[in-house]
Design a protein around this motif. Structure first.
Motif, PDB file in Angstrom:
ATOM      1  N   LEU A   1      54.977 -50.283 -26.041  1.00 42.70           N
ATOM      2  CA  LEU A   1      55.391 -49.749 -27.327  1.00 42.70           C
ATOM      3  C   LEU A   1      54.217 -48.998 -27.917  1.00 42.70           C
ATOM      4  O   LEU A   1      53.072 -49.463 -27.852  1.00 42.70           O
ATOM      5  CB  LEU A   1      55.811 -50.862 -28.288  1.00 42.70           C
ATOM      6  CG  LEU A   1      57.066 -51.652 -27.943  1.00 42.70           C
ATOM      7  CD1 LEU A   1      57.260 -52.780 -28.943  1.00 42.70           C
ATOM      8  CD2 LEU A   1      58.286 -50.747 -27.945  1.00 42.70           C
ATOM      9  N   LEU A   2      54.468 -47.828 -28.474  1.00 40.15           N
ATOM     10  CA  LEU A   2      53.431 -47.078 -29.175  1.00 40.15           C
ATOM     11  C   LEU A   2      53.465 -47.513 -30.632  1.00 40.15           C
ATOM     12  O   LEU A   2      54.529 -47.529 -31.258  1.00 40.15           O
ATOM     13  CB  LEU A   2      53.695 -45.576 -29.067  1.00 40.15           C
ATOM     14  CG  LEU A   2      52.660 -44.681 -29.730  1.00 40.15           C
ATOM     15  CD1 LEU A   2      52.398 -43.463 -28.867  1.00 40.15           C
ATOM     16  CD2 LEU A   2      53.125 -44.246 -31.105  1.00 40.15           C
ATOM     17  N   VAL A   3      52.313 -47.886 -31.171  1.00 37.56           N
ATOM     18  CA  VAL A   3      52.186 -48.286 -32.567  1.00 37.56           C
ATOM     19  C   VAL A   3      51.347 -47.228 -33.269  1.00 37.56           C
ATOM     20  O   VAL A   3      50.182 -47.017 -32.926  1.00 37.56           O
ATOM     21  CB  VAL A   3      51.520 -49.670 -32.700  1.00 37.56           C
ATOM     22  CG1 VAL A   3      51.423 -50.079 -34.154  1.00 37.56           C
ATOM     23  CG2 VAL A   3      52.261 -50.714 -31.881  1.00 37.56           C
ATOM     24  N   ALA A   4      51.943 -46.552 -34.250  1.00 38.70           N
ATOM     25  CA  ALA A   4      51.270 -45.462 -34.957  1.00 38.70           C
ATOM     26  C   ALA A   4      50.303 -46.015 -35.998  1.00 38.70           C
ATOM     27  O   ALA A   4      50.671 -46.857 -36.811  1.00 38.70           O
ATOM     28  CB  ALA A   4      52.297 -44.561 -35.622  1.00 38.70           C
ATOM     29  N   HIS A   5      49.060 -45.503 -35.978  1.00 36.65           N
ATOM     30  CA  HIS A   5      48.062 -45.866 -36.980  1.00 36.65           C
ATOM     31  C   HIS A   5      47.913 -44.765 -38.026  1.00 36.65           C
ATOM     32  O   HIS A   5      47.058 -44.851 -38.908  1.00 36.65           O
ATOM     33  CB  HIS A   5      46.717 -46.153 -36.314  1.00 36.65           C
ATOM     34  CG  HIS A   5      46.749 -47.371 -35.461  1.00 36.65           C
ATOM     35  ND1 HIS A   5      46.718 -48.644 -35.958  1.00 36.65           N
ATOM     36  CD2 HIS A   5      46.833 -47.505 -34.114  1.00 36.65           C
ATOM     37  CE1 HIS A   5      46.763 -49.512 -34.968  1.00 36.65           C
ATOM     38  NE2 HIS A   5      46.850 -48.845 -33.837  1.00 36.65           N
ATOM     39  N   GLU A   6      48.719 -43.726 -37.890  1.00 40.16           N
ATOM     40  CA  GLU A   6      48.830 -42.634 -38.858  1.00 40.16           C
ATOM     41  C   GLU A   6      50.164 -41.937 -38.568  1.00 40.16           C
ATOM     42  O   GLU A   6      50.831 -42.252 -37.593  1.00 40.16           O
ATOM     43  CB  GLU A   6      47.668 -41.648 -38.723  1.00 40.16           C
ATOM     44  CG  GLU A   6      47.624 -40.908 -37.402  1.00 40.16           C
ATOM     45  CD  GLU A   6      46.445 -39.961 -37.287  1.00 40.16           C
ATOM     46  OE1 GLU A   6      45.570 -39.967 -38.169  1.00 40.16           O
ATOM     47  OE2 GLU A   6      46.408 -39.202 -36.317  1.00 40.16           O
ATOM     48  N   ASN A   7      50.579 -41.016 -39.417  1.00 40.72           N
ATOM     49  CA  ASN A   7      51.795 -40.254 -39.137  1.00 40.72           C
ATOM     50  C   ASN A   7      51.533 -39.357 -37.934  1.00 40.72           C
ATOM     51  O   ASN A   7      50.545 -38.630 -37.894  1.00 40.72           O
ATOM     52  CB  ASN A   7      52.195 -39.413 -40.348  1.00 40.72           C
ATOM     53  CG  ASN A   7      52.621 -40.273 -41.517  1.00 40.72           C
ATOM     54  OD1 ASN A   7      53.087 -41.394 -41.334  1.00 40.72           O
ATOM     55  ND2 ASN A   7      52.471 -39.767 -42.718  1.00 40.72           N
ATOM     56  N   LEU A   8      52.428 -39.412 -36.947  1.00 41.56           N
ATOM     57  CA  LEU A   8      52.257 -38.670 -35.698  1.00 41.56           C
ATOM     58  C   LEU A   8      53.365 -37.644 -35.516  1.00 41.56           C
ATOM     59  O   LEU A   8      54.527 -37.923 -35.823  1.00 41.56           O
ATOM     60  CB  LEU A   8      52.276 -39.622 -34.499  1.00 41.56           C
ATOM     61  CG  LEU A   8      51.230 -40.743 -34.469  1.00 41.56           C
ATOM     62  CD1 LEU A   8      51.528 -41.694 -33.322  1.00 41.56           C
ATOM     63  CD2 LEU A   8      49.842 -40.158 -34.323  1.00 41.56           C
ATOM     64  N   ILE A   9      53.021 -36.491 -34.996  1.00 38.30           N
ATOM     65  CA  ILE A   9      53.991 -35.468 -34.634  1.00 38.30           C
ATOM     66  C   ILE A   9      54.431 -35.713 -33.195  1.00 38.30           C
ATOM     67  O   ILE A   9      53.604 -35.961 -32.315  1.00 38.30           O
ATOM     68  CB  ILE A   9      53.382 -34.051 -34.762  1.00 38.30           C
ATOM     69  CG1 ILE A   9      52.918 -33.795 -36.194  1.00 38.30           C
ATOM     70  CG2 ILE A   9      54.365 -32.985 -34.299  1.00 38.30           C
ATOM     71  CD1 ILE A   9      54.028 -33.793 -37.217  1.00 38.30           C
TER      72      ILE A   9
END
Length: 118
Positions: free
Chosen positions: A31-39
């Motif tokens: 699973l990818l966990v975003a640490h900021e808003n990602l495009i």
């Protein structure tokens, strides 16, 4: 002739064990966990003029990882967004939560996401 079949059976058994061990070690669900808003780009090449983005991942959101592609100078993480659209995360702050393939994580099994990427 029976000696031939015994040798064949032993060889097949040894190969099966090797394949199972490789799967046990290499297969992961991620699973990818975003640490900021990602495009999320539609293509693994970062060129917004040719390939429009398909969406974004909000801070703290977790999305399914389909594969991890090492493209020489950067890495592209192939993800599936909550709505079912697929795309690539190329840059930004995130981690990959890797789980064994037998876990209940809702993500496909991948052999391409090395532990060093999280």
């Amino acid at each position: 002739m029976t000696r031939f079949y015994k040798s064949l059976a032993w060889t097949a058994g040894v190969l099966a064990v090797i394949v199972l061990l490789y799967g046990w070690i290499a297969a992961k669900r991620a699973l990818l966990v975003a640490h900021e808003n990602l495009i999320v780009d539609s293509y693994p090449i970062p060129d917004p003029t040719r390939f429009p983005s398909v969406g974004k991942i909000e801070l703290g959101e977790k999305v399914q990882v389909l594969s991890c592609d090492d493209l020489k100078s950067y890495s592209a993480i192939h993800v599936r967004l909550k709505g079912g659209r697929e795309g690539y995360v190329i840059k930004g702050e995130f981690t990959l939560d890797l789980s064994p393939f037998w876990s209940a994580v809702d993500s496909p099994i991948s052999f391409s996401c090395p532990p060093a990427w999280h």
